[in-house]
Scaffold this motif. Structure first.
Motif, short mmCIF file in Angstrom:
data_model
loop_
_atom_site.label_atom_id
_atom_site.label_comp_id
_atom_site.label_asym_id
_atom_site.label_seq_id
_atom_site.Cartn_x
_atom_site.Cartn_y
_atom_site.Cartn_z
N VAL A 23 27.79 -23.50 -38.46
CA VAL A 23 26.83 -23.86 -39.50
C VAL A 23 26.89 -22.79 -40.57
O VAL A 23 26.86 -21.60 -40.28
N TRP A 70 20.77 -27.33 -33.11
CA TRP A 70 21.12 -28.65 -32.61
C TRP A 70 20.02 -29.67 -32.92
O TRP A 70 20.31 -30.78 -33.36
N GLN A 73 20.17 -30.43 -36.67
CA GLN A 73 21.31 -31.28 -37.00
C GLN A 73 21.12 -32.70 -36.48
O GLN A 73 21.51 -33.66 -37.13
N GLY A 77 19.10 -33.02 -40.14
CA GLY A 77 20.24 -32.66 -40.96
C GLY A 77 21.16 -33.82 -41.21
O GLY A 77 21.04 -34.91 -40.67
N LYS A 79 24.80 -35.57 -41.00
CA LYS A 79 25.79 -35.64 -39.92
C LYS A 79 27.17 -35.65 -40.46
O LYS A 79 27.53 -35.86 -41.50
#
Length: 79
Positions: A23, A70, A73, A77, A79
């Motif tokens: 990230v 995690w 995301q 977040g 993808k």
């Protein structure tokens, strides 16, 4: 001294977690991720395994930060 410890461990944990999870974040976001991870992971690790000391705190902080990344995301977040 506890706040300084949290920031230092949080920065290290955030750096390790963001690199492991691939990230790209800024310095402030990395430290905040690490601090949040330190709070989450540190509590969980200490409660479940009763691991103490700097190494236990760092391991818990990295695991907590990875969990936070995690979750972000997966649910918030791109993808």
């Amino acid at each position: 001294m506890g706040v300084i410890y949290l920031i230092v461990i949080g920065a290290a944990a955030g750096f390790l977690a963001t690199r492991m999870m691939k990230v790209e974040t800024g310095i402030v976001q990395t430290v905040l991720i690490g601090i949040a991870g330190a709070l989450i992971g540190g509590l969980v690790i200490r409660m479940l395994l009763t691991v103490g000391g700097l190494l236990g705190g760092l391991i818990g902080a990295v695991l907590g930060a990875m969990l936070l990344i995690w979750l972000y995301q997966t649910y918030l977040g791109r993808k």
